[in-house]
Scaffold this motif. Structure first.
Motif, PDB file in Angstrom:
ATOM      1  N   UNK A 220       0.830  -1.203   0.000  1.00 34.85           N
ATOM      2  CA  UNK A 220       0.000   0.000   0.000  1.00 34.85           C
ATOM      3  C   UNK A 220       0.868   1.259   0.000  1.00 34.85           C
ATOM      4  N   UNK A 221       1.952   1.239   0.812  1.00 35.59           N
ATOM      5  CA  UNK A 221       2.828   2.405   0.872  1.00 35.59           C
ATOM      6  C   UNK A 221       3.460   2.685  -0.485  1.00 35.59           C
ATOM      7  N   UNK A 222       3.893   1.609  -1.175  1.00 37.62           N
ATOM      8  CA  UNK A 222       4.496   1.784  -2.497  1.00 37.62           C
ATOM      9  C   UNK A 222       3.479   2.364  -3.465  1.00 37.62           C
ATOM     10  N   UNK A 223       2.268   1.844  -3.449  1.00 34.15           N
ATOM     11  CA  UNK A 223       1.242   2.328  -4.375  1.00 34.15           C
ATOM     12  C   UNK A 223       0.919   3.797  -4.118  1.00 34.15           C
ATOM     13  N   UNK A 224       0.869   4.177  -2.849  1.00 41.66           N
ATOM     14  CA  UNK A 224       0.578   5.565  -2.519  1.00 41.66           C
ATOM     15  C   UNK A 224       1.718   6.474  -2.964  1.00 41.66           C
ATOM     16  N   UNK A 225       2.956   6.061  -2.696  1.00 44.84           N
ATOM     17  CA  UNK A 225       4.112   6.846  -3.116  1.00 44.84           C
ATOM     18  C   UNK A 225       4.149   6.975  -4.630  1.00 44.84           C
ATOM     19  N   UNK A 226       3.895   5.887  -5.318  1.00 43.61           N
ATOM     20  CA  UNK A 226       3.890   5.910  -6.785  1.00 43.61           C
ATOM     21  C   UNK A 226       2.814   6.850  -7.317  1.00 43.61           C
ATOM     22  N   UNK A 227       1.636   6.832  -6.697  1.00 42.98           N
ATOM     23  CA  UNK A 227       0.547   7.701  -7.126  1.00 42.98           C
ATOM     24  C   UNK A 227       0.914   9.168  -6.963  1.00 42.98           C
ATOM     25  N   UNK A 228       1.469   9.505  -5.789  1.00 49.00           N
ATOM     26  CA  UNK A 228       1.845  10.894  -5.527  1.00 49.00           C
ATOM     27  C   UNK A 228       2.926  11.366  -6.498  1.00 49.00           C
TER      28      UNK A 228
ATOM     29  N   UNK B 123      13.672   7.382 -11.262  1.00 50.53           N
ATOM     30  CA  UNK B 123      12.327   7.700 -10.787  1.00 50.53           C
ATOM     31  C   UNK B 123      11.358   7.740 -11.956  1.00 50.53           C
ATOM     32  N   UNK B 124      11.785   8.336 -13.055  1.00 47.39           N
ATOM     33  CA  UNK B 124      10.917   8.478 -14.230  1.00 47.39           C
ATOM     34  C   UNK B 124      10.528   7.116 -14.800  1.00 47.39           C
ATOM     35  N   UNK B 125      11.513   6.246 -15.009  1.00 46.22           N
ATOM     36  CA  UNK B 125      11.219   4.955 -15.647  1.00 46.22           C
ATOM     37  C   UNK B 125      10.203   4.136 -14.855  1.00 46.22           C
ATOM     38  N   UNK B 126      10.380   3.933 -13.524  1.00 41.30           N
ATOM     39  CA  UNK B 126       9.375   3.158 -12.788  1.00 41.30           C
ATOM     40  C   UNK B 126       7.988   3.781 -12.786  1.00 41.30           C
ATOM     41  N   UNK B 127       7.910   5.110 -12.947  1.00 40.02           N
ATOM     42  CA  UNK B 127       6.608   5.762 -12.911  1.00 40.02           C
ATOM     43  C   UNK B 127       5.844   5.634 -14.218  1.00 40.02           C
ATOM     44  N   UNK B 128       6.539   5.502 -15.334  1.00 38.86           N
ATOM     45  CA  UNK B 128       5.837   5.417 -16.620  1.00 38.86           C
ATOM     46  C   UNK B 128       5.581   3.971 -17.042  1.00 38.86           C
ATOM     47  N   UNK B 129       6.256   3.023 -16.385  1.00 39.92           N
ATOM     48  CA  UNK B 129       6.050   1.607 -16.700  1.00 39.92           C
ATOM     49  C   UNK B 129       4.975   1.042 -15.783  1.00 39.92           C
TER      50      UNK B 129
ATOM     51  N   UNK C 228      14.760 -11.178 -11.500  1.00 33.16           N
ATOM     52  CA  UNK C 228      14.280 -11.799 -12.735  1.00 33.16           C
ATOM     53  C   UNK C 228      13.737 -13.194 -12.482  1.00 33.16           C
ATOM     54  N   UNK C 229      14.370 -13.934 -11.616  1.00 34.88           N
ATOM     55  CA  UNK C 229      13.925 -15.294 -11.317  1.00 34.88           C
ATOM     56  C   UNK C 229      12.569 -15.309 -10.629  1.00 34.88           C
ATOM     57  N   UNK C 230      12.223 -14.189 -10.000  1.00 39.52           N
ATOM     58  CA  UNK C 230      10.891 -14.063  -9.389  1.00 39.52           C
ATOM     59  C   UNK C 230       9.875 -13.529 -10.405  1.00 39.52           C
ATOM     60  N   UNK C 231      10.335 -13.346 -11.654  1.00 36.26           N
ATOM     61  CA  UNK C 231       9.429 -12.852 -12.691  1.00 36.26           C
ATOM     62  C   UNK C 231       9.283 -11.349 -12.698  1.00 36.26           C
ATOM     63  N   UNK C 232      10.266 -10.641 -12.103  1.00 31.13           N
ATOM     64  CA  UNK C 232      10.175  -9.196 -11.990  1.00 31.13           C
ATOM     65  C   UNK C 232      10.840  -8.439 -13.126  1.00 31.13           C
ATOM     66  N   UNK C 233      10.715  -7.119 -13.052  1.00 30.16           N
ATOM     67  CA  UNK C 233      11.337  -6.216 -14.027  1.00 30.16           C
ATOM     68  C   UNK C 233      12.521  -5.532 -13.358  1.00 30.16           C
ATOM     69  N   UNK C 234      13.641  -5.500 -14.061  1.00 30.48           N
ATOM     70  CA  UNK C 234      14.840  -4.902 -13.492  1.00 30.48           C
ATOM     71  C   UNK C 234      15.375  -3.825 -14.420  1.00 30.48           C
ATOM     72  N   UNK C 235      15.684  -2.654 -13.859  1.00 33.49           N
ATOM     73  CA  UNK C 235      16.232  -1.565 -14.642  1.00 33.49           C
ATOM     74  C   UNK C 235      17.733  -1.483 -14.487  1.00 33.49           C
ATOM     75  N   UNK C 236      18.429  -1.244 -15.583  1.00 38.04           N
ATOM     76  CA  UNK C 236      19.893  -1.206 -15.548  1.00 38.04           C
ATOM     77  C   UNK C 236      20.407  -0.152 -16.519  1.00 38.04           C
ATOM     78  N   UNK C 237      21.542   0.441 -16.165  1.00 38.60           N
ATOM     79  CA  UNK C 237      22.207   1.402 -17.035  1.00 38.60           C
ATOM     80  C   UNK C 237      23.508   0.758 -17.524  1.00 38.60           C
ATOM     81  N   UNK C 238      23.517   0.236 -18.741  1.00 36.04           N
ATOM     82  CA  UNK C 238      24.716  -0.467 -19.230  1.00 36.04           C
ATOM     83  C   UNK C 238      25.985   0.385 -19.223  1.00 36.04           C
TER      84      UNK C 238
END
Length: 215
Positions: A1-9, A47-53, A107-117
């Motif tokens: 819930x905290x993550x969803x609220x922070x993401x919304x704001x 911050x931008x990438x997680x908010x638009x995905x 990734x093994x949990x089926x998640x999305x991971x962001x990286x800067x090569x």
């Protein structure tokens, strides 16, 4: 819930103040492991990438964000923990591999991971050669790589500036997913495969970002 609220704001603030233009979002799988490999121009990129995905994206962040003191330290620790980012101690000689191991678990949990090569923010605005960790991760995690190109985030928060400033020129472009298994060829050396896959990812980012390539 905290993550969803922070993401919304944060989403409301970002879309009101910055109004990012987003293209190619359909290229990001809605479920299953995926790597979002982006150029890196500013602190706010993570911050931008997680908010638009439309799914939770985990990034690696320097451990100092968790170890600060006073009110600023508590706020920083709460923010990065709530966002689900993973701390890495840059003084640890094995920090690079530890980061990849943490990413592989996501990734093994089926998640999305962001990286800067590129490994760090570009201080000259140019696109630098990518490190092969992104390819190692894609091959080890059997995860597609979605190239991401950011434009204009360096105008919002240039390198060295502590506070962001409003700017309406942000663009976020998501390219077609790259299947790491297609890079595998019989008899090819692992190091060669990783280099070729990384170069493929960086070439895709370059085409979308329009950045000058570093020598």
């Amino acid at each position: 819930m905290t993550y969803r609220l922070l993401r919304l704001v944060l989403s409301l603030l970002v879309y009101v103040l910055l109004r990012p233009q987003v293209t190619g979002l359909h290229n990001v799988p809605r479920r299953g492991p995926v790597i979002l490999a982006s150029n890196h121009l500013s602190f706010i990129d993570s911050i931008i990438i997680p908010l638009v995905v439309p799914r939770h994206v985990t990034f690696i962040a320097k451990a100092e964000y968790w170890t600060g003191r006073g009110l600023k330290g508590r706020v920083s620790r709460w923010f990065f923990t709530t966002m689900g980012h993973v701390p890495v101690d840059r003084e640890d000689p094995r920090a690079g591999q530890r980061s990849l191991d943490d990413a592989l678990e996501v990734l093994q949990r089926g998640g999305a991971f962001g990286i800067y090569p590129e490994g760090t923010r570009s201080r000259d605005g140019k696109l630098h050669q990518g490190h092969t960790g992104v390819a190692w991760l894609a091959l080890a995690g059997s995860a597609p790589v979605v190239p991401v190109a950011l434009r204009g985030t360096d105008k919002v928060q240039p390198v060295g500036k502590r506070l962001p400033r409003p700017s309406r020129g942000i663009q976020v472009h998501f390219g077609a997913p790259i299947d790491p298994s297609r890079q595998l060829t019989a008899g090819a050396r692992p190091a060669q495969v990783r280099r070729e896959l990384t170069d493929h990812v960086m070439s895709s980012i370059h085409k979308m970002s329009g950045q000058e390539l570093a020598a």
